[in-house]
Design a protein around this motif. Structure first.
Motif, PDB file in Angstrom:
ATOM      1  N   UNK A 230      39.375  13.416   5.358  1.00 11.74           N
ATOM      2  CA  UNK A 230      38.191  13.082   6.059  1.00 11.74           C
ATOM      3  C   UNK A 230      37.225  13.953   5.633  1.00 11.74           C
ATOM      4  N   UNK A 231      37.265  14.404   4.374  1.00  9.78           N
ATOM      5  CA  UNK A 231      36.044  15.545   4.105  1.00  9.78           C
ATOM      6  C   UNK A 231      34.713  14.824   4.048  1.00  9.78           C
ATOM      7  N   UNK A 232      34.512  13.543   3.706  1.00 10.35           N
ATOM      8  CA  UNK A 232      33.355  12.647   4.005  1.00 10.35           C
ATOM      9  C   UNK A 232      32.524  12.787   2.559  1.00 10.35           C
ATOM     10  N   UNK A 233      33.109  13.434   1.518  1.00 15.35           N
ATOM     11  CA  UNK A 233      32.240  13.796   0.176  1.00 15.35           C
ATOM     12  C   UNK A 233      31.786  12.393  -0.317  1.00 15.35           C
ATOM     13  N   UNK A 234      33.076  11.560  -0.286  1.00 14.76           N
ATOM     14  CA  UNK A 234      32.677  10.278  -1.208  1.00 14.76           C
ATOM     15  C   UNK A 234      31.883   9.237  -0.216  1.00 14.76           C
ATOM     16  N   UNK A 235      31.619   9.465   1.002  1.00 13.17           N
ATOM     17  CA  UNK A 235      30.674   9.039   1.844  1.00 13.17           C
ATOM     18  C   UNK A 235      29.221   9.366   1.898  1.00 13.17           C
TER      19      UNK A 235
ATOM     20  N   UNK B 247      25.154   4.500  -3.478  1.00 16.62           N
ATOM     21  CA  UNK B 247      24.725   3.318  -2.817  1.00 16.62           C
ATOM     22  C   UNK B 247      25.340   3.067  -1.510  1.00 16.62           C
ATOM     23  N   UNK B 248      25.904   4.055  -0.910  1.00 17.54           N
ATOM     24  CA  UNK B 248      26.240   4.177   0.555  1.00 17.54           C
ATOM     25  C   UNK B 248      27.523   3.439   0.862  1.00 17.54           C
ATOM     26  N   UNK B 249      28.305   3.296  -0.181  1.00 23.02           N
ATOM     27  CA  UNK B 249      29.784   2.992   0.181  1.00 23.02           C
ATOM     28  C   UNK B 249      30.501   3.716   0.869  1.00 23.02           C
ATOM     29  N   UNK B 250      31.055   3.404   2.295  1.00 27.02           N
ATOM     30  CA  UNK B 250      31.536   4.102   3.135  1.00 27.02           C
ATOM     31  C   UNK B 250      33.004   3.930   3.395  1.00 27.02           C
TER      32      UNK B 250
ATOM     33  N   UNK C 140      19.796  -3.549   2.847  1.00 29.59           N
ATOM     34  CA  UNK C 140      20.041  -3.664   4.187  1.00 29.59           C
ATOM     35  C   UNK C 140      20.457  -2.218   4.639  1.00 29.59           C
ATOM     36  N   UNK C 141      20.448  -1.926   6.059  1.00 28.82           N
ATOM     37  CA  UNK C 141      20.659  -0.717   6.558  1.00 28.82           C
ATOM     38  C   UNK C 141      22.023  -0.305   6.204  1.00 28.82           C
ATOM     39  N   UNK C 142      22.381   0.808   5.840  1.00 31.36           N
ATOM     40  CA  UNK C 142      23.666   1.244   5.455  1.00 31.36           C
ATOM     41  C   UNK C 142      24.246   1.741   6.515  1.00 31.36           C
ATOM     42  N   UNK C 143      25.723   2.195   6.566  1.00 29.29           N
ATOM     43  CA  UNK C 143      26.456   2.305   7.589  1.00 29.29           C
ATOM     44  C   UNK C 143      26.611   3.950   7.740  1.00 29.29           C
ATOM     45  N   UNK C 144      25.892   4.607   7.089  1.00 26.96           N
ATOM     46  CA  UNK C 144      25.975   6.314   7.224  1.00 26.96           C
ATOM     47  C   UNK C 144      24.591   6.793   6.931  1.00 26.96           C
ATOM     48  N   UNK C 145      24.304   7.432   7.950  1.00 26.99           N
ATOM     49  CA  UNK C 145      22.842   8.138   8.179  1.00 26.99           C
ATOM     50  C   UNK C 145      21.531   7.094   7.855  1.00 26.99           C
TER      51      UNK C 145
ATOM     52  N   UNK D  88      36.749  -9.236   1.451  1.00 21.85           N
ATOM     53  CA  UNK D  88      35.754  -8.359   1.989  1.00 21.85           C
ATOM     54  C   UNK D  88      35.734  -7.321   0.802  1.00 21.85           C
ATOM     55  N   UNK D  89      36.638  -7.171  -0.133  1.00 19.93           N
ATOM     56  CA  UNK D  89      36.516  -6.241  -1.062  1.00 19.93           C
ATOM     57  C   UNK D  89      35.540  -6.454  -2.114  1.00 19.93           C
ATOM     58  N   UNK D  90      35.399  -7.409  -2.607  1.00 24.18           N
ATOM     59  CA  UNK D  90      34.386  -7.825  -3.514  1.00 24.18           C
ATOM     60  C   UNK D  90      33.073  -7.909  -2.828  1.00 24.18           C
ATOM     61  N   UNK D  91      32.998  -8.191  -1.581  1.00 25.66           N
ATOM     62  CA  UNK D  91      31.666  -8.046  -0.857  1.00 25.66           C
ATOM     63  C   UNK D  91      31.076  -6.788  -0.505  1.00 25.66           C
ATOM     64  N   UNK D  92      32.247  -5.769  -0.222  1.00 23.55           N
ATOM     65  CA  UNK D  92      31.817  -4.695  -0.215  1.00 23.55           C
ATOM     66  C   UNK D  92      31.502  -3.646  -1.155  1.00 23.55           C
ATOM     67  N   UNK D  93      32.178  -4.068  -2.411  1.00 23.53           N
ATOM     68  CA  UNK D  93      32.010  -3.481  -3.694  1.00 23.53           C
ATOM     69  C   UNK D  93      30.680  -3.862  -4.342  1.00 23.53           C
ATOM     70  N   UNK D  94      30.036  -5.010  -3.626  1.00 15.21           N
ATOM     71  CA  UNK D  94      28.826  -5.498  -4.265  1.00 15.21           C
ATOM     72  C   UNK D  94      27.943  -4.438  -4.635  1.00 15.21           C
ATOM     73  N   UNK D  95      27.538  -3.503  -3.850  1.00 18.60           N
ATOM     74  CA  UNK D  95      26.527  -2.554  -4.424  1.00 18.60           C
ATOM     75  C   UNK D  95      27.184  -1.423  -5.419  1.00 18.60           C
TER      76      UNK D  95
END
Lengths: 348, 343, 142
Positions: free
Chosen positions: A322-327, A332-335, B27-32, A231-238
């Protein structure tokens, strides 16, 4: 809390003036070119703000720190000149609880097992006057699920809570008490009604819904089990491999050391420390040209594992606050919340 | 208006027939509300694709990354790669083709027209909806509709659209294998280079006052570089990681290693970095505006890039991303290029 | 540094086929001209990367001169055409961010034009002197 008092909002500027005349440089949130940053405060400051864009870690850990200057004349021994950090006393007003907890984690890194004189010199001259979050300042906040709280005073010298007309100031350290004592007559006694209101505001803040890492306690084990997960590579795709997540983070502390030359004959220059970033390709590049973390997936894994596993193994606490800045700032929306949850799901 | 199902069906078909090995899309994102780039490899995943005004990203970057992966892993592609492309994405692909980064037959372009719309500017949206960040956004003709905690809301297109889209003349991906949506090439919402002209009205001192503030603020996270499909160099001039150190490498050799730009995020280094990047993008930048969108400290990078773009157009008649066959800006010349500034 | 003692530092990128020889000719012809320019010989004006110019300014040059062969005379046929286009962009960008126009200069000086080279340098120094040191892009290192 040893000292709990009320402060009329109209008197905030007087308090700041008193702190300033006590030899402190007061910093507060300011909106400049569209972004919130801590800036030196001249008169007063408006604490009604969400949070600063970049965590205030640079007070103790600036992006650039000169260690020493050197000069090497051929045939002679190299000459070194130590450069001591210029660290004025800074009182930072309006630090949010996630960033206060960030400071505690930075202290662990630079003071627990090592002795970093540059960091410590700056840190001992920095006071954090925190500001409780009555409501989550951003929809990406998730402090509660990583062991924090929107009203936590961890890492603060004083915690302020906004009760509308007044602030409740709760000193958490000797420095905090001294900052309040410097303008003792401005503060009022916290009465039973104030206390009741404070408790209600705090309880409401804690009850406000937030996004959540589902099982933060189990995260270190889950990340260990999921180290080789696909899942790491998959999630890092964008992922684009930029440095936003780490440079804005309250606890990312990796650095690089370089010699910046000012002259070539004789060799002359200075050794400087600058922030570094595990998402950059050259972060782990060996001199041979081999790079053990060549892919974005391995770099994402490194950052997330550092926050939720390695730091826990080293210091017994999660590094993420949990400040949420990186989110919220990831292009590209990596969360990170989704990433930790997904890895846990995969190994379950 | 484009029916997103058309895009999904096309992607599914192409994948099922093996005509492409993957489809790059959103695709739809997970935040906002923001969508996120994705790579779909199985036909059944095609339904996760979305097309809405939060598809900010220039997906040509994903093509570059795919190419790099292939080269680094020494693999050869089994089939072309599909990509969903807006007007600006397609222009970026044209520049990449012009520079022979890959071949036309390596890519299958599923064009999507922005028609009379464009992508949102999150900063503008937040200002409009008063702090409650929307959870979803959709095209609504010339306008947008967003979902917020306080209910659905309509937002006027001109007020919340990204600046780059307001200035865009080519919302239709001219270079495509198949395309959806109407061709609105030539539409005009805001005068092109309007912001640039306004800035240039400042005198020299005011211009420097402005830029030194921007350069001072840069934290050198390199998001502008990382997000740019044109910044594809394996080693960027700021990284300087090429020098291999051996036991016999002397201190002098290390000290003399060329470092054009130091790592310190200070004005001189930041200024050199941003100006070098602007020059390196001259005649290549297609004004997708991604660098400006992602900058965490709000540096108006489009000003630098559009300055170069306008200069290339006015002085040399050059239009980046217009055609695959043409020469590049700085590797070509005309006899009558301006030279009055030379003594 | 006081007005009287300030001498502008110029970094001059000179094409080896023309301007560099032109500067030599100025020397052997004993033409008097200011000694403010540090010459760096390059194979062609077309080889001058914008990075060289920015780097020189970053390292504290007060002015940068690029000098090559007249149009039509390039040893490599088109190097100076490419330089003209590329450095036009550099010139525009420098002015755009607020760097004084006169900090960057370009000239065509052939190997036979010793007098012209001396004139170019002299004019450049005259223009730079009243502006004082270039601090905008200069790296500040303790």
């Amino acid at each position: 809390m040893s000292m709990e008092k009320t402060l009329d909002k109209a008197l905030l500027s007087d308090w700041i003036a008193a702190v300033t005349s006590g030899g402190w440089q007061v910093h507060g949130p300011a909106l400049e070119d569209g972004i919130w940053t801590f800036k030196p405060v001249a008169a007063s400051v408006d604490l009604d703000y969400p949070n600063v864009k970049q965590a205030p870690k640079d007070f103790a850990f600036p992006q650039r720190e000169i260690f020493f200057a050197f000069e090497h004349i051929k045939g002679e021994a190299p000459r070194l000149k130590e450069v001591k950090p210029e660290a004025p006393q800074c009182a930072v007003f309006g630090v949010r609880p996630c960033d206060g907890r960030g400071a505690v984690r930075m202290d662990k890194v630079f003071s627990d097992n090592v002795n970093d004189p540059y960091y410590q010199e700056r840190r001992k001259n920095t006071a954090y006057v925190g500001l409780a979050c009555n409501a989550p300042p951003s929809p990406t906040c998730f402090c509660k699920s990583v062991g924090g709280s929107p009203v936590s005073s961890e890492g603060m010298d004083i915690l302020l809570t906004d009760l509308g007309e007044i602030y409740i100031a709760q000193a958490a350290t000797k420095t905090g008490e001294a900052l309040m004592a410097a303008a003792d007559k401005l503060f009022g006694k916290m009465g039973a009604a104030d206390k009741k209101q404070l408790d209600k505001v705090h309880a409401d803040a804690v009850a406000a819904p937030q996004r959540a890492v589902k099982d933060a306690k189990g995260a270190p084990a889950a990340l260990k089990a999921g180290f080789d997960s696909a899942v790491w590579e998959e999630m890092a795709k964008p992922c684009i491999g930029c440095g936003i997540c780490t440079f804005l983070c309250p606890t990312c502390h990796c650095f690089d050391i370089n010699d910046e030359m000012t002259g070539m004959s004789p060799l002359k220059g200075q050794r400087v420390r600058t922030w570094d970033n595990c998402q950059f390709p050259d972060f782990t590049m060996h001199t041979s040209g081999h790079n053990p973390r060549e892919t974005l997936g391995t770099r994402l894994r490194q950052r997330v594992s550092h926050k939720f596993r390695y730091f826990h193994e080293n210091f017994g606490m999660l590094q993420c606050t949990g400040c949420g800045r990186c989110v919220s700032e990831c292009p590209v929306g990596i969360d990170i919340v989704a990433v930790v949850n997904k890895v846990a799901e995969h190994v379950a | 208006m484009i029916n997103v199902q058309d895009i999904r069906d096309t992607a599914r078909d192409l994948l099922a027939k093996g005509e492409v090995r993957a489809v790059i899309g959103w695709r739809a994102g997970s935040r906002g509300m923001a969508a996120e780039p994705c790579v779909v490899t199985k036909p059944e995943e095609a339904d996760s694709l979305v097309w809405d005004p939060t598809c900010y990203h220039n997906l040509a970057l994903q093509l570059v990354n795919d190419r790099k992966d292939l080269v680094h892993s020494k693999k050869t592609a089994t089939a072309p790669i599909g990509i969903v492309a807006k007007g600006c994405d397609a222009r970026a692909i044209v520049v990449l083709l012009q520079e022979h980064y890959f071949k036309r037959e390596d890519v299958y372009i599923i064009g999507v027209s922005c028609e009379n719309s464009g992508v949102l500017d999150e900063r503008k949206v937040k200002a409009q909806v008063g702090g409650f960040a929307p959870s979803a956004a959709a095209f609504d003709g010339d306008n947008f509709s967003v979902k917020t905690a306080k209910g659905d809301k309509k937002l006027a297109g001109r007020e919340v659209m990204a600046d780059r889209c307001l200035e865009c003349r080519t919302p239709f991906p001219k270079e495509n294998n198949t395309a959806f949506g109407d061709d609105k090439t030539g539409r005009e919402f805001d005068a092109q280079f309007a912001a640039l002209a306004r800035f240039e009205a400042n005198d020299e001192a005011a211009r420097w006052e402005f830029w030194q503030r921007q350069f001072d603020r840069c934290i050198r996270c390199f998001a502008c570089r990382s997000v740019c499909p044109m910044c594809f160099c394996d080693e960027c001039v700021v990284d300087s990681i090429e020098m291999k150190i051996a036991p016999e490498t002397t201190a002098e050799e290390k000290a003399n290693r060329i470092r054009w730009i130091e790592r310190s995020a200070v004005r001189s280094e930041n200024a050199t970095y941003h100006m070098t990047r602007a020059l390196h993008l001259a005649g290549r930048c297609v004004d997708c505006g991604e660098c400006e969108r992602v900058c965490p400290v709000n540096i108006p990078l489009r000003l630098l890039n559009t300055k170069m773009e306008r200069e290339a157009r006015e002085a040399f008649g050059f239009d980046p991303g217009a055609s695959i066959g043409g020469p590049s800006l700085v590797a070509s010349f005309r006899d009558d290029d301006p030279g009055e500034f030379i003594r | 540094m006081s007005e009287q003692t300030y001498e502008p530092k110029i970094v001059a990128f000179l094409c080896k086929w023309c301007s560099s020889a032109g500067s030599d000719l100025a020397g052997v012809s004993r033409i008097q001209y200011p000694a403010n320019a540090t010459p760096i010989q390059v194979p062609c004006s077309g080889s001058v990367s914008p990075m060289y110019i920015l780097s020189a300014l970053k390292k504290g040059a007060d002015g940068v001169l690029v000098s090559g062969c007249h149009i039509g005379d390039c040893h490599y046929l088109e190097g100076n055409y490419l330089a003209r286009r590329k450095l036009h962009l550099v010139k525009e960008l420098l002015q755009f961010v607020g760097i004084e126009e006169n900090r960057f200069r370009m000239s065509w000086v052939s190997a036979a034009e010793g007098a012209k080279f001396a004139e170019v340098v002299k004019e450049f120094v005259d223009d730079l002197r009243p502006m004082g040191p270039q601090e905008k892009l200069k790296a500040k290192r303790a």
